[in-house]
Design an enzyme around this catalytic site. Structure first.
Site, PDB file in Angstrom:
ATOM      1  CG  ASP A   1      32.545  31.590  21.907  1.00 52.84           C
ATOM      2  OD1 ASP A   1      33.560  32.230  22.265  1.00 52.84           O
ATOM      3  OD2 ASP A   1      31.413  32.082  21.869  1.00 52.84           O
TER       4      ASP A   1
ATOM      5  CE  LYS B   1      22.335  32.297  22.556  1.00 57.28           C
ATOM      6  NZ  LYS B   1      23.669  31.731  22.745  1.00 57.28           N
TER       7      LYS B   1
ATOM      8  CG  PHE C   1      24.264  39.180  17.118  1.00 57.01           C
ATOM      9  CD1 PHE C   1      24.311  40.513  16.762  1.00 57.01           C
ATOM     10  CD2 PHE C   1      25.413  38.415  17.012  1.00 57.01           C
ATOM     11  CE1 PHE C   1      25.488  41.085  16.308  1.00 57.01           C
ATOM     12  CE2 PHE C   1      26.587  38.974  16.557  1.00 57.01           C
ATOM     13  CZ  PHE C   1      26.645  40.313  16.213  1.00 57.01           C
TER      14      PHE C   1
ATOM     15  CE  LYS D   1      18.896  43.067  24.000  1.00 58.83           C
ATOM     16  NZ  LYS D   1      19.709  43.238  22.829  1.00 58.83           N
ATOM     17  N   GLY D   2      23.010  38.659  24.987  1.00 59.30           N
ATOM     18  CA  GLY D   2      24.310  38.516  24.355  1.00 59.30           C
ATOM     19  C   GLY D   2      24.439  39.500  23.214  1.00 59.30           C
TER      20      GLY D   2
END
Ligand SMILES: Nc1ncnc2c1ncn2[C@@H]1O[C@H](COP(=O)(O)OP(=O)(O)OP(=O)(O)O)[C@@H](O)[C@H]1O
Length: 962
Positions: free
Chosen positions: A782, A681, A663, A660-661
């Site tokens: 990122d 995702k 959002f 889980k990231g």
């Protein structure tokens, strides 16, 4: 003769008329046509007889019955002319029952000459039956004899011409018969081979032959019976039909009604006729309709009128929408497929009018309109029904002309007929092809449906097995986690102020290790003390002169222990108060050597134990990493809406939560269409967010989706699909990477070897080169260990980069990639990995060198196990302390040892000014990625820089002695 009076076909006006031996009711004049006559007419040779004016004995009411053979006897109508007596004479136009094979030129013969017609018209009223009958007989005999002669002549001509194979002006009868035969053969062929169901197609050939033979026989019989019939036709004088009405205008016949209801008698007679044979029967019925039409056209009867009618009939048959098998054809004219109907409709119309035109008067040569035809007929009929139409002065000449014209018409009709036959064959062939294709299509469809059912069943089975397997795996994981929890630890919710936090509590495994460590520490200390005491008691003979034991010397006990000495040996002074301990016994040289060896061995053993405990602790810490992650993962999975093996879009079976990231949640799923594992995702938009935040999130998600979809590189996770789930969530379907991400890998291993790190970095650089080689280069923005996925479990091998949520496309900006683009979302991303320029306010333009900085940080972290800037700081602190803005130099720890190439690579990446920083292409060419031999040699030679890359002056050189 009585039997000859049965079958009467008459007009409605005459339908009540029945004749019995020539006597009938006065008010019911009878129209009688003998059966023989009728059959002959059916056979096509009744023209001569039908040309006869029959005079019926009607008991006072006499009607003259004649075929108004409009140029062709068989197509003519019966006309009952009642003399102008007290009863109005009635002209009844009766349709002859047989169409086929009327002697065409006999029509001309049948037509009464003007003289004869005048005679008939001027026939005086007959007062009595006898006188009337005799008068009529006389009249008839004269009239009939004349016709008989003409008919005989005509038949002879016909036979001669037929024998000489002459073209058929006069043999048009035979010609028509042949046409008709051919036509019927065509029909049969067509019906048997194309149109009819198999049982109809399997009509025995005997039946076909018999039909053909019947037709041939009928032709022969017609020829043979023609003369006979001429002789017998005189009998009709007593069988003449009598009109039930007097003619309204003297001898002028009434215009026939176009539609004539059929009486019961008619139906019966029709039924009887049907028994004779389908051809005759059909022809009869067709004749009725077509003749009506023909008469409506006002066509004066001509020799080829039947031919025209036949052709029109044939063509109409072709155009008829239904096709009936022979047994069902009674009363039906339909034979041909709808295609033929469309195809020939124009021909029918055309031939219809074209054929009608030659026999019109000389003033009416053009293609007549129906109105013209009607008028033409009306004027004829109004003038004198028994007479030839006006303008028919020279009957014989007219006949010849008509025959010639009809011959031509027949030739063209024949041509058209042949063409039509060919068309029928072509249509039949095409129909057969279509049937074949349709059958093939049906087979393919059936197979397809079978395969589809199998496929669906396979999918269901795969789905079921996957769910079963997943349930087992989940249970095994749960069991393992719960079994490990006491040993490894768990999260406990603790309250700190107003908030609750999950705090980790180690399990007994860590306590046991600590205990072991403590034990080893104690033992090590003990050995160290004993060892020191032993050295004090070292015998003099060993190495140097042994000293006399002094006060405060350490005594060795028997166990090698040491006891502090409390006396100086003389017992004076304070010694009286504090008793001096015993002087340590002097140990023997041998004893000393033994004890020293024991202490050394024990120390060695403790080191091994320490190493083992360290390994255990390390292992336990790794387990704790897994355990903590699994606890979080299981908790998130249990809380997720997709935990019950949902099938997204009937395709993606959700199996287990991967992580889980911020959002999003990433699920391992199985694509049952492509039979492969995928990572789904799922992006959630928090319902409680402000609209602006929601819009911003969706914008980034869409950007990620758009950018990611356009990428195809072996070092970049592929994006397969994008699904909308509900109003607040959507899903990107990604290539599944079974390994952990690099972040987790580094957490477990702290640091990895330069070799391993170099392999990872080489792959990342390869992906970045791909992103930079695109027409509009892409900045990932990122890059971090968490976004570098390992393809295989716990060892780094092949990697793939993922998560393009913050990525940016280098478009616009005048296409100058060195200048860069505006940074729109400053302070998004992970600060440890972002370059100094992204923290400057306002931010300068950014380029792909943002990712180069990130690579330098990741490489450093891999090798040294820590981040080069702000390693111990939170993101918040990094911002607060301006850690990255001040990161002007990178320093390298002395350990582990790293090659100068690796350090130089890191330096090139971590140049403060982006202008000084290497780009990805320079990194790809760096010495680090050259074969291992050249690196070793470069390290040995102290050459750490590639010749093309100048060494940055700003790097910290303190550890350059690697
Ligand atoms: N394609 C994939 N195959 C296998 N595992 C994946 C894949 N993509 C992501 N994961 C795993 O899913 C977990 C969550 O991924 P995600 O990208 O959401 O994490 P994150 O990068 O930490 O979060 P964020 O996107 O908020 O930065 C990670 O542990 C990652 O290893």
């Amino acid at each position: 003769m009585q039997k000859n009076f049965r079958n009467v076909r008459h007009s409605p006006r005459a339908r009540n008329v029945q004749s019995h031996n020539g006597s009938a009711s006065n008010h019911a004049p009878t129209i009688v046509v003998s059966e023989q006559q009728h059959q002959q007419q059916q056979l096509g040779l009744s023209s001569s007889s039908s040309s006869t004016m029959a005079t019926g004995d009607t008991g006072g009411h006499v009607g003259n019955v004649a075929y108004m053979s409009s140029g062709m006897l068989s197509t003519s109508q019966y006309v009952v002319n009642a003399p102008s007596s007290g009863h109005p004479s009635t002209s009844v136009m009766m349709q002859p029952p047989q169409q086929s094979g009327g002697v065409q030129n006999g029509g001309g013969m049948a037509r009464s000459s003007p003289t004869e017609m005048n005679q008939q018209q001027c026939m005086p009223p007959i007062k009595s039956e006898d006188s009337m009958e005799s008068s009529m007989r006389n009249d008839y005999n004269v009239h009939h004899h004349h016709h008989q002669m003409q008919m005989q002549q005509h038949m002879q001509q016909q036979q001669q011409q037929y024998a000489m194979h002459m073209a058929p002006p006069s043999s048009s009868y035979q010609h028509q018969q042949m046409q008709q035969m051919h036509y019927h053969q065509q029909q049969q062929q067509y019906q048997q081979h194309q149109m009819y169901p198999p049982q109809m197609q399997q009509q025995p050939p005997v039946q076909q032959q018999s039909q053909q033979q019947q037709q041939q026989q009928s032709v022969q019989q017609q020829s043979a019976s023609a003369l006979q019939h001429i002789n017998e036709s005189s009998n009709l004088s007593s069988a003449g039909s009598i009109s039930d009405r007097e003619p309204e205008h003297g001898g002028t016949p009434q215009r026939p009604t176009t539609t004539q209801p059929v009486t019961t008698t008619d139906k019966k007679s029709a039924r009887k006729r049907r028994r004779v044979g389908p051809v005759d029967d059909q022809a009869t019925l067709k004749q009725e309709r077509k003749i009506t039409e023909f008469m409506k056209m006002g066509e004066p009867s001509s020799g080829s009128g039947v031919a025209r009618c036949l052709m029109a009939e044939f063509q109409q048959n072709q155009s008829s929408p239904k096709r009936h098998p022979p047994a069902q054809q009674n009363g039906s004219n339909s034979f041909e497929p709808p295609q033929a109907q469309q195809m020939n409709q124009h021909d029918i119309q055309h031939s219809y009018w074209t054929m009608a035109s030659p026999s019109l008067g000389a003033n009416n040569r053009g293609t007549p309109t129906p109105t013209q035809q009607q008028q033409h007929y009306s004027s004829d009929s109004n003038s004198n029904s028994n007479q030839s139409p006006p303008g028919q002065g020279n009957q014989a000449g007219r006949m010849v002309r008509t025959i010639d014209e009809e011959t031509q018409t027949d030739s063209s009709s024949l041509q058209r007929f042949q063409n039509s036959s060919q068309s029928v064959e072509e249509v039949a062939k095409r129909d057969k092809l279509i049937d074949d294709f349709r059958r093939q299509l049906d087979e393919v469809n059936t197979k397809y449906n079978q395969e589809r059912r199998k496929n669906e069943a396979s999918k269901e089975t795969i789905k079921r097995l996957l769910i079963e397997k997943n349930v087992i795996e989940r249970k095994a994981l749960r069991d393992k986690t719960s079994g490990d929890t006491p040993r490894i630890g768990c999260f406990k919710t603790t309250r700190t102020g107003d908030s609750f936090r999950d705090q980790w509590v180690d399990g007994y495994g860590f306590a046991e290790i600590e205990k072991k460590v403590d034990q080893i520490t104690a033992e090590r200390n003990e050995i160290a003390s004993a060892s020191a005491l032993l050295k004090k008691r070292k015998p003099l003979g060993i190495g140097k002169e042994p000293k006399r034991p002094q006060s405060n010397t350490v005594n060795l006990d028997l166990n090698g222990g040491m006891q502090p000495s409390t006396s100086n040996g003389n017992g004076s002074g304070d010694d009286a108060i504090f008793r001096r301990p015993e002087e340590p016994k002097e140990i023997q040289y041998q004893e000393y050597i033994e004890l020293d060896e024991i202490y050394k061995l024990r120390r060695e053993h403790l080191r091994k134990e320490e190493a083992d405990i360290a390994l255990d602790k390390d292992r336990l810490e790794k387990e704790r990493q897994y355990h903590m992650r699994e606890l979080k993962r299981a908790a998130n999975e249990a809380a997720s809406q997709f935990k019950d093996h949902q099938l997204l879009h009937k395709r993606y079976l959700m199996l287990s939560l991967l992580g889980k990231g911020g959002f999003s949640e990433v699920w391992k799923a199985f694509d049952i269409e492509e039979n492969r594992y995928v990572a789904c995702k799922i992006h959630h938009v928090n319902k409680d967010w402000k609209e602006e935040k929601k819009a911003n999130y969706v914008k980034h998600a869409m950007r990620e989706k758009d950018i990611h979809r356009s990428l195809d590189h072996c070092r970049i996770v592929k994006q397969y699909d994008l699904l909308t789930i509900d109003n607040h969530s959507f899903c990107t379907v990604l290539e599944y990477c079974p390994g952990n991400d690099l972040d987790f890998y580094l957490k477990q291993n702290k640091s990895i070897s330069e070799k391993e790190a170099r392999s990872i970095i080489m792959q990342v650089v390869s992906a970045l080169v791909y992103l930079n080689e695109k027409p509009t280069p892409i900045i990932h923005y990122d890059l971090k260990p968490a976004n570098i996925l390992l393809e295989s479990g716990n060892t780094s091998g092949a990697i793939k980069i993922t998560d393009f949520g913050l990525s940016k496309i280098m478009e616009g900006e005048n296409d100058d990639h060195d200048v860069g683009i505006e940074l729109t979302s400053q302070f998004a991303g992970t600060y440890w990995y972002l370059p100094p320029e992204t923290f400057v306010v306002p931010p300068p333009k950014i380029t792909c060198k943002v990712d180069v900085w990130s690579i330098g940080v990741i490489f450093y972290q891999c090798i040294y196990g820590k981040k080069p800037f702000g390693n111990e700081l939170t993101q918040q602190k990094i911002l607060e302390y301006n850690t990255i803005i001040n990161a002007r130099e990178v320093s390298f720890p002395s350990k582990p040892q790293v090659s100068s190439a690796a350090q130089d690579f890191i330096r090139r990446c971590l140049q403060y000014r982006k202008e000084d920083r290497a780009d990805v292409f320079e990194l790809a060419r760096h010495e680090l990625f050259k074969p291992r031999g050249s690196i070793r040699s470069s390290i040995g030679a102290g050459s750490i820089n590639s010749p093309s890359i100048p060494r940055s002056p700003s790097v910290n050189r303190e550890d350059d002695n690697v």
